[in-house]
Write a protein that holds these residues in place. Structure first.
Motif, mmCIF file in Angstrom:
data_model
loop_
_atom_site.group_PDB
_atom_site.id
_atom_site.type_symbol
_atom_site.label_atom_id
_atom_site.label_comp_id
_atom_site.label_asym_id
_atom_site.label_seq_id
_atom_site.Cartn_x
_atom_site.Cartn_y
_atom_site.Cartn_z
ATOM 1 N N LEU A 31 0.838 -1.198 0.000
ATOM 2 C CA LEU A 31 0.000 0.000 0.000
ATOM 3 C C LEU A 31 0.873 1.248 0.000
ATOM 4 N N PHE A 32 1.924 1.231 0.805
ATOM 5 C CA PHE A 32 2.866 2.341 0.879
ATOM 6 C C PHE A 32 4.215 1.897 0.330
ATOM 7 N N VAL A 33 4.870 2.770 -0.406
ATOM 8 C CA VAL A 33 6.219 2.507 -0.909
ATOM 9 C C VAL A 33 7.098 3.700 -0.572
ATOM 10 N N ARG A 34 8.383 3.446 -0.390
ATOM 11 C CA ARG A 34 9.315 4.518 -0.075
ATOM 12 C C ARG A 34 9.657 5.305 -1.323
ATOM 13 N N LYS A 35 9.731 6.618 -1.158
ATOM 14 C CA LYS A 35 10.171 7.474 -2.251
ATOM 15 C C LYS A 35 11.680 7.413 -2.341
ATOM 16 N N ARG A 36 12.197 7.799 -3.474
ATOM 17 C CA ARG A 36 13.646 7.804 -3.649
ATOM 18 C C ARG A 36 14.204 9.205 -3.417
ATOM 19 N N CYS A 37 13.844 9.814 -2.312
ATOM 20 C CA CYS A 37 14.328 11.138 -1.933
ATOM 21 C C CYS A 37 15.157 10.998 -0.659
ATOM 22 N N LEU A 38 15.817 12.053 -0.307
ATOM 23 C CA LEU A 38 16.538 12.049 0.956
ATOM 24 C C LEU A 38 15.549 12.116 2.104
ATOM 25 N N GLY A 39 15.857 11.454 3.183
ATOM 26 C CA GLY A 39 14.972 11.465 4.336
ATOM 27 C C GLY A 39 14.000 10.302 4.305
ATOM 28 N N ILE A 40 13.043 10.396 5.188
ATOM 29 C CA ILE A 40 12.036 9.337 5.292
ATOM 30 C C ILE A 40 10.782 9.829 4.586
ATOM 31 N N ASN A 41 10.532 9.322 3.389
ATOM 32 C CA ASN A 41 9.390 9.738 2.579
ATOM 33 C C ASN A 41 8.652 8.503 2.089
ATOM 34 N N TRP A 42 7.349 8.540 2.204
ATOM 35 C CA TRP A 42 6.504 7.444 1.755
ATOM 36 C C TRP A 42 5.426 7.987 0.835
ATOM 37 N N THR A 43 4.937 7.152 -0.055
ATOM 38 C CA THR A 43 3.847 7.514 -0.949
ATOM 39 C C THR A 43 2.952 6.303 -1.139
#
Length: 70
Positions: A31-43
């Protein structure tokens, strides 16, 4: 074929192969996947129907609070 949760490496490979702003993979059960940005980001995985249900529910909650509270 049953859906399965994809690993981070598989998700990154999917993002590399698709020129898209959104992660919408119907084969991935996450349902949630990690973004490929710096930090802790989910989408959301917009290919998962539950992400649409959660978005509609949150929108309905916010609209009802705005109408009833104001």
């Amino acid at each position: 074929m049953a859906k399965r949760k994809w690993t981070r490496q598989e998700t990154d490979a999917w993002l590399d192969s698709h020129d898209s702003w959104f992660y919408a993979n119907r084969e991935d059960a996450n349902l949630f996947v990690r973004k490929r940005c710096l930090g802790i980001n989910w989408t959301f995985n917009w290919g998962n129907p539950w992400s649409w249900v959660m978005t509609a529910g949150l929108t309905a909650l916010l609209v009802s609070v705005a109408i009833l509270g104001g």
